[in-house]
Scaffold this motif. Structure first.
Motif, PDB file in Angstrom:
ATOM      1  N   ALA A 174       0.809  -1.250  -0.137  1.00  0.00           N
ATOM      2  CA  ALA A 174      -0.119   0.058   0.145  1.00  0.00           C
ATOM      3  C   ALA A 174       0.912   1.249   0.145  1.00  0.00           C
ATOM      4  CB  ALA A 174      -0.945   0.104   1.124  1.00  0.00           C
ATOM      5  N   LEU A 175       1.977   1.294   0.988  1.00  0.00           N
ATOM      6  CA  LEU A 175       2.828   2.499   0.844  1.00  0.00           C
ATOM      7  C   LEU A 175       3.450   2.690  -0.435  1.00  0.00           C
ATOM      8  CD1 LEU A 175       4.397   1.899   4.424  1.00  0.00           C
ATOM      9  CD2 LEU A 175       2.879   3.677   3.484  1.00  0.00           C
ATOM     10  N   VAL A 176       3.950   1.618  -1.371  1.00  0.00           N
ATOM     11  CA  VAL A 176       4.566   1.741  -2.408  1.00  0.00           C
ATOM     12  C   VAL A 176       3.701   2.069  -3.598  1.00  0.00           C
ATOM     13  CG1 VAL A 176       5.730   0.490  -4.313  1.00  0.00           C
ATOM     14  CG2 VAL A 176       6.688   0.241  -2.176  1.00  0.00           C
ATOM     15  N   ASP A 201       0.804   3.924  -3.106  1.00  0.00           N
ATOM     16  CA  ASP A 201       0.413   5.529  -2.945  1.00  0.00           C
ATOM     17  C   ASP A 201       1.556   6.256  -3.448  1.00  0.00           C
ATOM     18  OD1 ASP A 201      -1.103   7.476  -1.400  1.00  0.00           O
ATOM     19  OD2 ASP A 201       0.763   7.725  -0.591  1.00  0.00           O
ATOM     20  N   ALA A 202       2.825   5.813  -3.085  1.00  0.00           N
ATOM     21  CA  ALA A 202       4.072   6.584  -3.528  1.00  0.00           C
ATOM     22  C   ALA A 202       3.911   6.758  -5.209  1.00  0.00           C
ATOM     23  CB  ALA A 202       5.040   6.162  -3.161  1.00  0.00           C
ATOM     24  N   ARG A 203       3.770   5.741  -5.741  1.00  0.00           N
ATOM     25  CA  ARG A 203       3.716   5.474  -7.239  1.00  0.00           C
ATOM     26  C   ARG A 203       2.438   6.326  -7.883  1.00  0.00           C
ATOM     27  NH1 ARG A 203       2.803   0.465  -7.735  1.00  0.00           N
ATOM     28  NH2 ARG A 203       5.117  -0.209  -8.307  1.00  0.00           N
ATOM     29  N   SER A 204       1.256   6.256  -7.119  1.00  0.00           N
ATOM     30  CA  SER A 204       0.187   7.195  -7.689  1.00  0.00           C
ATOM     31  C   SER A 204       0.382   8.572  -7.449  1.00  0.00           C
ATOM     32  CB  SER A 204      -1.209   6.578  -6.962  1.00  0.00           C
ATOM     33  OG  SER A 204      -1.062   7.003  -5.415  1.00  0.00           O
ATOM     34  N   LYS A 205       1.573   8.915  -6.751  1.00  0.00           N
ATOM     35  CA  LYS A 205       1.561  10.519  -6.433  1.00  0.00           C
ATOM     36  C   LYS A 205       2.896  11.028  -7.224  1.00  0.00           C
ATOM     37  CE  LYS A 205      -1.356  10.308  -2.289  1.00  0.00           C
ATOM     38  NZ  LYS A 205      -1.201  10.296  -0.717  1.00  0.00           N
ATOM     39  N   GLY A 206       3.367   9.943  -8.056  1.00  0.00           N
ATOM     40  CA  GLY A 206       4.578  10.622  -8.851  1.00  0.00           C
ATOM     41  C   GLY A 206       5.841  10.188  -8.574  1.00  0.00           C
ATOM     42  N   ALA A 207       5.827   9.099  -7.688  1.00  0.00           N
ATOM     43  CA  ALA A 207       7.305   8.418  -7.367  1.00  0.00           C
ATOM     44  C   ALA A 207       7.564   7.434  -8.324  1.00  0.00           C
ATOM     45  CB  ALA A 207       7.344   7.911  -5.796  1.00  0.00           C
ATOM     46  N   VAL A 208       8.949   7.369  -8.445  1.00  0.00           N
ATOM     47  CA  VAL A 208       9.496   6.173  -9.422  1.00  0.00           C
ATOM     48  C   VAL A 208       9.740   5.176  -8.598  1.00  0.00           C
ATOM     49  CG1 VAL A 208      11.067   5.550 -11.375  1.00  0.00           C
ATOM     50  CG2 VAL A 208      10.235   7.931 -11.255  1.00  0.00           C
ATOM     51  N   ILE A 209       9.616   3.861  -8.941  1.00  0.00           N
ATOM     52  CA  ILE A 209       9.721   2.629  -8.075  1.00  0.00           C
ATOM     53  C   ILE A 209      10.806   1.861  -8.795  1.00  0.00           C
ATOM     54  CG2 ILE A 209       8.516   0.751  -6.720  1.00  0.00           C
ATOM     55  CD1 ILE A 209       7.533   3.402  -5.904  1.00  0.00           C
ATOM     56  N   HIS A 210      11.765   1.413  -7.915  1.00  0.00           N
ATOM     57  CA  HIS A 210      12.780   0.548  -8.437  1.00  0.00           C
ATOM     58  C   HIS A 210      12.735  -0.673  -7.548  1.00  0.00           C
ATOM     59  CE1 HIS A 210      14.483   3.807 -10.732  1.00  0.00           C
ATOM     60  NE2 HIS A 210      13.990   4.716  -9.766  1.00  0.00           N
ATOM     61  N   GLN A 211      12.946  -1.629  -8.177  1.00  0.00           N
ATOM     62  CA  GLN A 211      12.698  -3.040  -7.348  1.00  0.00           C
ATOM     63  C   GLN A 211      13.754  -4.075  -7.836  1.00  0.00           C
ATOM     64  OE1 GLN A 211       8.618  -3.788  -7.322  1.00  0.00           O
ATOM     65  NE2 GLN A 211       8.369  -3.286  -5.119  1.00  0.00           N
ATOM     66  N   ALA A 212      14.503  -4.828  -6.925  1.00  0.00           N
ATOM     67  CA  ALA A 212      15.308  -5.731  -7.281  1.00  0.00           C
ATOM     68  C   ALA A 212      14.732  -7.018  -7.593  1.00  0.00           C
ATOM     69  CB  ALA A 212      16.527  -5.923  -6.242  1.00  0.00           C
ATOM     70  N   VAL A 213      15.316  -7.883  -8.394  1.00  0.00           N
ATOM     71  CA  VAL A 213      14.893  -9.114  -8.719  1.00  0.00           C
ATOM     72  C   VAL A 213      15.090 -10.239  -7.461  1.00  0.00           C
ATOM     73  CG1 VAL A 213      15.304 -11.296  -9.796  1.00  0.00           C
ATOM     74  CG2 VAL A 213      15.633  -9.204 -11.307  1.00  0.00           C
ATOM     75  N   ASN A 214      14.011 -10.754  -6.866  1.00  0.00           N
ATOM     76  CA  ASN A 214      13.786 -11.600  -5.724  1.00  0.00           C
ATOM     77  C   ASN A 214      13.659 -12.790  -5.777  1.00  0.00           C
ATOM     78  OD1 ASN A 214      13.673 -12.078  -3.166  1.00  0.00           O
ATOM     79  ND2 ASN A 214      11.614 -11.074  -2.553  1.00  0.00           N
ATOM     80  N   ARG A 263       6.300  14.932   0.451  1.00  0.00           N
ATOM     81  CA  ARG A 263       5.540  14.992   1.718  1.00  0.00           C
ATOM     82  C   ARG A 263       4.128  14.557   1.609  1.00  0.00           C
ATOM     83  NH1 ARG A 263       7.904  19.421   5.419  1.00  0.00           N
ATOM     84  NH2 ARG A 263       9.496  20.435   4.380  1.00  0.00           N
ATOM     85  N   ASP A 264       3.472  14.856   0.548  1.00  0.00           N
ATOM     86  CA  ASP A 264       2.156  14.320   0.529  1.00  0.00           C
ATOM     87  C   ASP A 264       2.011  12.609   0.328  1.00  0.00           C
ATOM     88  OD1 ASP A 264       3.269  14.357  -2.066  1.00  0.00           O
ATOM     89  OD2 ASP A 264       1.290  14.355  -2.895  1.00  0.00           O
ATOM     90  N   MET A 265       3.077  11.706   0.375  1.00  0.00           N
ATOM     91  CA  MET A 265       3.067  10.290   0.096  1.00  0.00           C
ATOM     92  C   MET A 265       3.070   9.858   1.556  1.00  0.00           C
ATOM     93  SD  MET A 265       5.765  10.054  -2.715  1.00  0.00           S
ATOM     94  CE  MET A 265       5.687  10.746  -4.398  1.00  0.00           C
ATOM     95  N   ASP A 266       2.107   8.796   1.937  1.00  0.00           N
ATOM     96  CA  ASP A 266       2.188   7.985   2.994  1.00  0.00           C
ATOM     97  C   ASP A 266       3.407   7.570   3.586  1.00  0.00           C
ATOM     98  OD1 ASP A 266      -0.802   8.633   2.991  1.00  0.00           O
ATOM     99  OD2 ASP A 266      -1.282   6.578   2.286  1.00  0.00           O
ATOM    100  N   PHE A 267       4.125   7.243   2.465  1.00  0.00           N
ATOM    101  CA  PHE A 267       5.582   6.832   2.949  1.00  0.00           C
ATOM    102  C   PHE A 267       6.340   7.663   3.792  1.00  0.00           C
ATOM    103  CE2 PHE A 267      10.148   5.741   2.242  1.00  0.00           C
ATOM    104  CZ  PHE A 267      10.194   4.234   2.756  1.00  0.00           C
ATOM    105  N   TYR A 268       6.255   9.100   3.363  1.00  0.00           N
ATOM    106  CA  TYR A 268       6.822  10.272   4.046  1.00  0.00           C
ATOM    107  C   TYR A 268       6.915  10.037   5.642  1.00  0.00           C
ATOM    108  CZ  TYR A 268       9.111  14.762   4.740  1.00  0.00           C
ATOM    109  OH  TYR A 268       9.883  15.754   5.281  1.00  0.00           O
ATOM    110  N   THR A 269       5.849   9.687   5.941  1.00  0.00           N
ATOM    111  CA  THR A 269       5.548   9.766   7.688  1.00  0.00           C
ATOM    112  C   THR A 269       5.488   8.305   8.291  1.00  0.00           C
ATOM    113  OG1 THR A 269       3.354  10.204   7.382  1.00  0.00           O
ATOM    114  CG2 THR A 269       4.776  12.216   7.453  1.00  0.00           C
ATOM    115  N   THR A 270       5.134   7.285   7.425  1.00  0.00           N
ATOM    116  CA  THR A 270       4.901   5.744   8.040  1.00  0.00           C
ATOM    117  C   THR A 270       6.174   5.146   7.977  1.00  0.00           C
ATOM    118  OG1 THR A 270       2.546   6.129   7.100  1.00  0.00           O
ATOM    119  CG2 THR A 270       3.334   3.993   7.645  1.00  0.00           C
ATOM    120  N   GLU A 271       6.689   4.398   9.044  1.00  0.00           N
ATOM    121  CA  GLU A 271       7.608   3.636   9.096  1.00  0.00           C
ATOM    122  C   GLU A 271       7.399   2.331   8.295  1.00  0.00           C
ATOM    123  OE1 GLU A 271      10.139   1.090  12.296  1.00  0.00           O
ATOM    124  OE2 GLU A 271       7.833   1.574  12.812  1.00  0.00           O
TER     125      GLU A 271
END
Length: 462
Positions: A321-323, A325-338, A357-365
């Motif tokens: 959900a955090l990732v 939310d960040a994507r929906s607000k303009g962040a670029v998501i990079h993920q490693a092969v797992n 600042r408006d992303m949930d990830f900014y304040t949520t551990e």
């Protein structure tokens, strides 16, 4: 197929009830022997408290030299046992835990030393340090050996008696800790051990914290649960030591060694799947070097060979959900092969580029293998953003100007600030704990021992 049950340990004896009412099943690999742990009832919890209370008078009078001897026996026993987890984290747990035991043992005499302060007239004031009594230690699952021992070692070293309340997510390791105290020769009742089913948590804690023999509680875990622990203890007028979560930040200035920064951030962000209270969550980097640092971090992400998974489906859902939310607000998501991609609990090492600042990830551990990059216009802006986090556990500043780093460190409200080092760092000789939503009080060194001693004054008049 027969099953195995992890017992409670009360007054030196293994406790398993004849019925299955309070047993809690544990995940077992296909084909292996089913296992469970014995959950405590309120009656058993009170029995543990009363056993510890009965052991307290004799243990509190045990000479510090004998307490030190037993603690060193415990360190020897610990080093010779195998802990089953990833090799790096296993070795870290063993090394840090053994070091903490030995450091605490070395401080036993000094911590209990009182003082003779000056007083008026023909009087002498004598200040004594005395143990509190029964202390409840609540340990988490994520570093079960280190944090399980930390919940009780300073307690008993100071002359108190302890009840270790283990986690249902790491019952085997916490049970191992309790058995080590028996093997090291500690008297029955000095360290008791209980577990409980998740649904029994509130009742078990309530009956223990309200018992008059329990004088203090230490808790390591989430901020949300910490608030509940503190609130219930407050109603019983019992003090607590809380080491809670952290939204740990890294501040990168324009003159920083970017190769070192990238390595330290990736290590501290993904170690133990990011499930460490000190894990890096946010990287504030000045605009002039943001592009280069991001590139270096993403190169390391491509080569990330550690496989990652989290502790529960709830944790995975929260991270997702955090990732998202960040994507929906303009962040670029990079993920490693797992390599664990097919595992239901798998979650890839993730870097969120462009956190705002408006992303949930900014304040949520996050408490997972995820950290974000925030580009700031100046080091002053980065410092202001780092200063205003509700959390205050661990932080880092990277710069070649050590005087500037020292000045900035004084302004960051965190229990520890690391200059040119990662946020995941602790040693047995150092005080460890947080500010704000990261709790209060300190584990570690003499500070950790003093948490479990009370001060009494006797004034002698001529």
């Amino acid at each position: 197929m027969s099953s195995t049950t992890i017992p409670l340990i009360i007054n030196g004896e293994d406790i398993i009830l004849p019925t299955d009412d309070h047993k809690h099943p544990l995940p077992s690999p296909s084909g292996s022997t089913p296992s469970s742990f014995q959950g405590a009832t309120p009656a058993l919890a009170i029995q543990a408290v009363e056993s510890s209370a009965a052991a307290f008078p004799a243990w509190s009078q045990t000479p510090p030299s004998r307490r030190r001897e037993l603690l060193l026996n415990l360190a020897k026993t610990l080093i010779e046992d195998e802990i089953h987890c990833t090799p790096l984290w296993s070795q870290n747990n063993i090394d840090v835990a053994a070091g903490a035991i030995e450091e605490t043992a070395s401080l036993v005499n000094d911590a209990a030393t009182g003082a003779i302060p000056s007083s008026k007239g023909n009087t002498y004031a004598l200040v004594f340090k005395k143990p509190l009594g029964v202390v409840l230690g609540i340990a988490p699952w994520n570093a079960p050996l280190i944090l399980g021992l930390r919940a009780v070692i300073p307690v008993i070293a100071a002359g108190n008696v302890a009840i270790l309340k283990g986690s249902e997510l790491s019952p085997r390791t916490h049970h191992l800790i309790a058995t080590l105290f028996r093997e090291a020769g500690f008297p029955p009742g000095v360290v008791n051990f209980i577990l409980h089913r998740p649904q029994d948590a509130a009742d078990i804690y309530q009956c223990m914290i309200e018992h008059p023999a329990v004088k203090k509680c230490n808790f390591t875990g989430s901020t949300g649960v910490g608030r509940i622990i503190a609130a219930k203890a407050a109603m019983a007028l019992k003090p607590v030591l809380l080491e809670l979560g952290g939204k740990n930040s890294v501040l990168v200035l324009g003159d920083a060694d970017l190769e070192k920064v990238a390595g330290e951030v990736v290590l501290a962000g993904f170690l133990n799947n990011g499930q460490i209270c000190m894990s890096t969550d946010l990287v504030y980097v000045v605009m002039s070097v943001a592009g280069e640092l991001t590139g270096r971090i993403l190169e390391l992400l491509k080569g990330e060979e550690r496989s990652h998974k989290v502790i529960s489906m709830a944790s995975k859902a929260r991270l997702t959900a955090l990732v998202d939310d960040a994507r929906s607000k303009g962040a670029v998501i990079h993920q490693a092969v797992n390599s664990l991609a097919e595992d239901p609990l798998a979650f890839p090492a993730t870097v969120i580029e462009g956190v705002t600042r408006d992303m949930d990830f900014y304040t949520t551990e996050s408490f997972g293998p995820v950290f974000g990059i925030v580009t700031v216009e100046s080091e002053e802006q980065g410092l202001e953003m780092a200063k205003h986090s509700a959390y205050g556990l661990s932080s880092s500043v990277f710069t070649k100007d050590h005087f500037k780093a020292l000045e900035m460190s004084a302004e960051i409200a965190a229990g520890a600030v690391h200059v040119n080092g990662g946020t995941v760092h602790d040693e047995p000789t150092l005080p460890h704990g947080g500010l704000g939503d990261s709790g209060w009080g300190r584990f570690g060194g003499r500070w950790g021992l003093e948490e479990f001693l009370e001060t009494r004054t006797v004034v002698l008049n001529r």
